[in-house]
Motif scaffolding. Sequence first.
Motif, PDB file in Angstrom:
ATOM      1  N   ARG A 279       0.832  -1.206   0.000  1.00 10.70           N
ATOM      2  CA  ARG A 279       0.000   0.000   0.000  1.00 10.70           C
ATOM      3  C   ARG A 279       0.869   1.259   0.000  1.00 10.70           C
ATOM      4  O   ARG A 279       0.571   2.235  -0.706  1.00 10.70           O
ATOM      5  CB  ARG A 279      -0.917  -0.017   1.217  1.00 10.70           C
ATOM      6  N   GLY A 280       1.946   1.251   0.778  1.00  9.72           N
ATOM      7  CA  GLY A 280       2.853   2.398   0.778  1.00  9.72           C
ATOM      8  C   GLY A 280       3.511   2.594  -0.577  1.00  9.72           C
ATOM      9  O   GLY A 280       3.668   3.728  -1.047  1.00  9.72           O
ATOM     10  N   LEU A 281       3.921   1.470  -1.200  1.00  7.00           N
ATOM     11  CA  LEU A 281       4.516   1.563  -2.530  1.00  7.00           C
ATOM     12  C   LEU A 281       3.512   2.112  -3.537  1.00  7.00           C
ATOM     13  O   LEU A 281       3.864   2.927  -4.404  1.00  7.00           O
ATOM     14  CB  LEU A 281       4.997   0.178  -2.972  1.00  7.00           C
ATOM     15  N   ALA A 282       2.249   1.663  -3.412  1.00  2.73           N
ATOM     16  CA  ALA A 282       1.212   2.172  -4.315  1.00  2.73           C
ATOM     17  C   ALA A 282       1.004   3.665  -4.119  1.00  2.73           C
ATOM     18  O   ALA A 282       0.847   4.421  -5.092  1.00  2.73           O
ATOM     19  CB  ALA A 282      -0.097   1.409  -4.081  1.00  2.73           C
ATOM     20  N   GLU A 283       1.007   4.108  -2.848  1.00  5.17           N
ATOM     21  CA  GLU A 283       0.824   5.540  -2.592  1.00  5.17           C
ATOM     22  C   GLU A 283       2.001   6.356  -3.122  1.00  5.17           C
ATOM     23  O   GLU A 283       1.820   7.450  -3.679  1.00  5.17           O
ATOM     24  CB  GLU A 283       0.645   5.767  -1.090  1.00  5.17           C
ATOM     25  N   PHE A 284       3.225   5.819  -2.953  1.00  8.74           N
ATOM     26  CA  PHE A 284       4.400   6.522  -3.489  1.00  8.74           C
ATOM     27  C   PHE A 284       4.351   6.580  -5.011  1.00  8.74           C
ATOM     28  O   PHE A 284       4.662   7.620  -5.621  1.00  8.74           O
ATOM     29  CB  PHE A 284       5.674   5.822  -3.033  1.00  8.74           C
ATOM     30  N   THR A 285       3.974   5.471  -5.645  1.00 12.05           N
ATOM     31  CA  THR A 285       3.866   5.446  -7.105  1.00 12.05           C
ATOM     32  C   THR A 285       2.815   6.431  -7.585  1.00 12.05           C
ATOM     33  O   THR A 285       3.012   7.128  -8.597  1.00 12.05           O
ATOM     34  CB  THR A 285       3.509   4.023  -7.580  1.00 12.05           C
ATOM     35  N   HIS A 286       1.694   6.481  -6.861  1.00 12.07           N
ATOM     36  CA  HIS A 286       0.645   7.429  -7.210  1.00 12.07           C
ATOM     37  C   HIS A 286       1.154   8.872  -7.095  1.00 12.07           C
ATOM     38  O   HIS A 286       0.897   9.707  -7.980  1.00 12.07           O
ATOM     39  CB  HIS A 286      -0.557   7.213  -6.297  1.00 12.07           C
ATOM     40  N   PHE A 287       1.890   9.161  -6.011  1.00 10.00           N
ATOM     41  CA  PHE A 287       2.453  10.506  -5.825  1.00 10.00           C
ATOM     42  C   PHE A 287       3.458  10.833  -6.929  1.00 10.00           C
ATOM     43  O   PHE A 287       3.441  11.927  -7.508  1.00 10.00           O
ATOM     44  CB  PHE A 287       3.132  10.594  -4.452  1.00 10.00           C
ATOM     45  N   PHE A 288       4.350   9.884  -7.229  1.00  9.11           N
ATOM     46  CA  PHE A 288       5.367  10.103  -8.261  1.00  9.11           C
ATOM     47  C   PHE A 288       4.718  10.325  -9.627  1.00  9.11           C
ATOM     48  O   PHE A 288       5.156  11.173 -10.410  1.00  9.11           O
ATOM     49  CB  PHE A 288       6.311   8.898  -8.311  1.00  9.11           C
ATOM     50  N   ASP A 289       3.664   9.566  -9.901  1.00  6.40           N
ATOM     51  CA  ASP A 289       2.991   9.702 -11.198  1.00  6.40           C
ATOM     52  C   ASP A 289       2.323  11.069 -11.329  1.00  6.40           C
ATOM     53  O   ASP A 289       2.413  11.717 -12.380  1.00  6.40           O
ATOM     54  CB  ASP A 289       1.955   8.584 -11.356  1.00  6.40           C
ATOM     55  N   ARG A 290       1.650  11.496 -10.253  1.00  8.83           N
ATOM     56  CA  ARG A 290       0.914  12.760 -10.326  1.00  8.83           C
ATOM     57  C   ARG A 290       1.830  13.970 -10.220  1.00  8.83           C
ATOM     58  O   ARG A 290       1.631  14.962 -10.927  1.00  8.83           O
ATOM     59  CB  ARG A 290      -0.130  12.811  -9.216  1.00  8.83           C
ATOM     60  N   ARG A 291       2.822  13.902  -9.307  1.00  3.95           N
ATOM     61  CA  ARG A 291       3.632  15.090  -9.038  1.00  3.95           C
ATOM     62  C   ARG A 291       4.866  15.199  -9.935  1.00  3.95           C
ATOM     63  O   ARG A 291       5.291  16.315 -10.258  1.00  3.95           O
ATOM     64  CB  ARG A 291       4.087  15.074  -7.574  1.00  3.95           C
ATOM     65  N   VAL A 292       5.442  14.042 -10.322  1.00  4.21           N
ATOM     66  CA  VAL A 292       6.678  14.085 -11.104  1.00  4.21           C
ATOM     67  C   VAL A 292       6.382  13.905 -12.593  1.00  4.21           C
ATOM     68  O   VAL A 292       6.675  14.796 -13.414  1.00  4.21           O
ATOM     69  CB  VAL A 292       7.680  13.016 -10.620  1.00  4.21           C
ATOM     70  N   ILE A 293       5.806  12.755 -12.947  1.00  5.40           N
ATOM     71  CA  ILE A 293       5.539  12.497 -14.366  1.00  5.40           C
ATOM     72  C   ILE A 293       4.548  13.514 -14.920  1.00  5.40           C
ATOM     73  O   ILE A 293       4.820  14.207 -15.909  1.00  5.40           O
ATOM     74  CB  ILE A 293       5.006  11.063 -14.562  1.00  5.40           C
TER      75      ILE A 293
END
Length: 753
Positions: free
Chosen positions: A681-695
């Motif tokens: 779940r933490g990895l999913a939240e980090f991936t979601h953050f990276f996708d929205r904020r970085v990519i």
Amino acid sequence: MEQTYQYAWIIPFLPLPVPMLIGLGLLLFPTATKNLRRMWAFQSVLLLSIVMIFSMNLSIQQINSSSIYQHVWSWIINNDFSLEFGYLIDPLTSIMWTLITTVGIMVLAYSDNYMSHDQGYLRFFAYMSFFSSSMLGLVTSSNLIQIYIFWELVGMCSYLLIGFWFTRPVAANACQKAFVTNRVGDFGLLLGILGFYWITGSFEFRDLFEIFNNLIYNNEVHFLFVTLYAVLLFAGAVAKSAQFPLHVWLPDAMEGPTPISALIHAATMVAAGVFLVARLLPLFMIIPYIMNLISLIGIITVLLGATLALAQKDIKRGLAYSTMSQLGYMMLALGMGSYRSALFHLITHAYSKALLFLGSGSIIHSMETIVGYSPNKSQNIVLMGGLTKHVPITKTAFLLGTLSLCGIPPLACFWSKDEILNDSWLYSPIFAIIAWSTAGLTGFYMFRIYLLTFEGHLNANFQNYSGKKNTPFYSISLWGKEGSKRINKNYSLLTLLTMNNNESASFFSKKTYRLDENGRNMTQPFITITHFWNKKSYLYPYESDNTMLFPILVLVLFTLFIGFLGIPFNQEGVNLDILSKWLTPYRNLLHPNLNNSMDWYEFVKDAVFSVSIAYFGIVIASLLYKPVYSSLQNLDLINSFVKTGPKRILSDKVINGLYNWSYNRGYIDAFYTTSLTGGIRGLAEFTHFFDRRVIDGITNGVGIMSFFVGEGIKSVGGGRISSYLFLYLSYVSIFILIYYLLLFESIRKIFHF
């Protein structure tokens, strides 16, 4: 005989007409199909009985002739690739056929009455018949791809049956947990199958074993890759047979109906992992590290399952951890190369544990007649007690199953477990000590379940049934049993504690109300109003109907006598060891001492120690969980004792730690929840953050920058050509200046001035 073998391919398909016809009937004639629903139970039992007769005939031929028959035909042919389907009949196949059909018939006959209350009655028998067909296909398969197909079908049926009452969130979560956990092992199994195909070029067992043996002998294969693929194959068996660390799904699987627990999670599906390891044992024996791993996982599971069963309050979950521990014994035996003792324990445990699960279903059936009892309470052994005089047949059957599982002679599991314990001394003294100690733990936790359920007085926890002494009577029996017993309001509590079954009256009203489709979620699925002007009545539990008791009694016979199938004695030229004759084709390959006999003196000498350890566990359980009911004033003390057991009496930190370890499932589920679920779940939240904020941020940033640059540049353009020429010449002049400066710097470095 050859002709009989040729028609053996039909065995897996015989149970299939039932689910197909049920589905077709519900589609075309739903009302008639539902009204004639009992007919489908009869057809299920009939077809499986035909399979049983056929399989027993083949088993007798196996015992007499010791032959192996295989028939294959091409399914897919493409250039050099050929995928074949077929069936393999050998002693392992015939043993599994016999187990699946005999236990399956008893469970189906039992289920007709047990599930008669349920709106999903037809769905239940459709699932069970499809499961029987899938399991029969699994054990008949002649290659790894065919096994994998039926392996997944068995897993699908397990998912459907565990989540049978899918409207209950706990059941829905349990089937999802079982599905996800088994997918981990099944993915490893698939990778292992593909890996060995890459090495050998074949899925067929016969060709696979021969080619792989030659490759190892000629040192033509990398040992690291071979070991990795073997571990992946074993991962499938670890998940399916609930071995550590993929065991966490089995206790939660008890949320399904009890007959499912008896058939799938005690006798057949969880045995599929043991079957797979036994089938692939000629492959694993060439790789010593894998044999060591199998035995290590087995002994860890033996001890872990026993310790986790010590403090369970749910009767079915206690039996589930017991199943886990006994499957560990089978894995330990296979890891030691003791093929005979592993299959012997597979047979004896299947009948004994099926008996215990069906007995627990009868107990749950009885307890759900108690006023104020919900389905969750009816499985809680600390709220039981004193059922002996109310369900004497179930009590006797459950006691025999308990004694068998504890390894008490001459019951079934004694013969097989004692064999494994003796073989463990030859393999590893450390493993032997753990295995023998676990035999004592088995005696303890099994008699704990038995004593808390049947001994003492039923009404020692009487106030807990309804939460108060005087409660309006509403029967919550899921079966809508008529003719149950009531108690007059004028009886004192002391009279209630000593009343026998004869002191009862018949119902004034036997009206039952229709069960809602979501009835399993209801606190009172069936409401039987008795003596409605008197709202201070109580109810005793009662014995199950004959249709439920008959399968239990048949399994009692198996528990009493099936152990004699493998008595390792040869007296006066008469070979009493039928199992060794059955397994003759594997005599030299797997167990060199398969047909060795022993005399009675040697056998008794080896058995005394294991039986003594089992009795020691039984005695400890009796001292801790069999309180003396001396007076009515001791009820509070008794209730406290029965609920807490040794935790309240023995205040030692070790005992408390062991109790907490067992009651909290070894904290393994919590660890998985924190590390795996939380980590994913933490990895999913980090991936979601990276996708929205970085990519997305980079993409959005480029758009925003283009906007501002365009806004800044557009103000420069005024529409005058002279301004454009000035800017152009300015840019060109700057570029030429920079160019000549760079050229001058280069010339200066070349000529050093």
